[in-house]
Design an enzyme around this catalytic site. Sequence first.
Site, short mmCIF file in Angstrom:
data_model
loop_
_atom_site.label_atom_id
_atom_site.label_comp_id
_atom_site.label_asym_id
_atom_site.label_seq_id
_atom_site.Cartn_x
_atom_site.Cartn_y
_atom_site.Cartn_z
CG MET A 90 91.89 70.99 42.34
SD MET A 90 90.84 69.59 41.82
CE MET A 90 90.15 70.23 40.31
CG ASN A 107 90.03 62.05 43.20
OD1 ASN A 107 89.45 62.88 43.93
ND2 ASN A 107 90.75 62.40 42.15
CG HIS A 109 86.13 63.47 38.03
ND1 HIS A 109 87.16 64.40 37.99
CD2 HIS A 109 85.53 63.52 36.81
CE1 HIS A 109 87.18 64.97 36.80
NE2 HIS A 109 86.21 64.45 36.07
CG ASP A 141 94.80 53.87 37.67
OD1 ASP A 141 94.80 55.11 37.41
OD2 ASP A 141 94.34 53.03 36.89
CD GLU A 142 100.30 53.16 38.75
OE1 GLU A 142 99.11 52.81 38.55
OE2 GLU A 142 101.11 52.47 39.41
N GLY A 143 96.93 56.56 36.18
CA GLY A 143 96.32 57.38 35.13
C GLY A 143 95.58 58.59 35.71
CG ASP A 145 90.13 62.29 36.82
OD1 ASP A 145 90.44 62.27 38.02
OD2 ASP A 145 90.02 63.34 36.16
CG HIS A 171 79.00 70.37 45.35
ND1 HIS A 171 79.34 71.69 45.25
CD2 HIS A 171 80.16 69.69 45.23
CE1 HIS A 171 80.65 71.80 45.07
NE2 HIS A 171 81.15 70.59 45.04
CD GLU A 174 81.14 65.98 44.01
OE1 GLU A 174 81.80 65.76 42.99
OE2 GLU A 174 81.38 66.94 44.77
#
Length: 202
Positions: A90, A107, A109, A141-143, A145, A171, A174
């Site tokens: 986080m 990542n 989400h 990336d730089e943003g 999500d 979950h 995931e």
Amino acid sequence: MKIAVLASGSGTNLQALIDQLHQDETSGVEIAVVISDRRKAYALTRAKKAGIPTYVVRVRNFPDRDAFDAEISKILDRCEVELIILAGFMKLFQPAFVRKYRNRIINIHPSLLPAFPGAHPVPDTLAYGVKVSGVTVFFVDEGIDAGPIIAQVSVPVFDDDDEESLLKRIHIEEHKLYPQVIRRYAAGMLEIVGRKVLVKES
Ligand code: GAR
């Protein structure tokens, strides 16, 4: 392929990666290190049980976020990590870190991005009243999500869902999707073309 898993919390996704990749010699994936920003993260206990080296790197011990990122980077490089997996980590990285590991940070989400990015996706999903949610795995990336999407699966939202019941259903997906994506990355099956990620059959 040596990977690092970064986690802040309970680590159920880490456990899925340990069970389905790290402990399966055919996967070609070794979790070389688990890093957490929280000393009490249960993810650390899961890693230790599996004999995986762990590190705790806390934001408060560094003068700024670049120094925090640099410490993590030092550990990753020392462990010769080729892919960085965020699993409920986080903290956001600074742009310099993202640039250094471009297309090598993945990542997961708990929403169908670009819907409900940020720190509270499940309550936001329930508050909005959507009927379908899901899981997104993407390159960082730089943003926030915002990077190229590798894979998504949908999960229904029921009228009587609360955070716990919806997250439980999310979950389950995931824990299937994340190991599958990383296995494909390790097998060289993912190709990034602009914002699109193509899966090449090997
Ligand atoms: C997961 O549901 C993951 O999608 C979410 O944190 C949870 C970690 O659970 N990640 C994010 O919200 C990232 N923005 P876990 O610790 O049991 O794997």
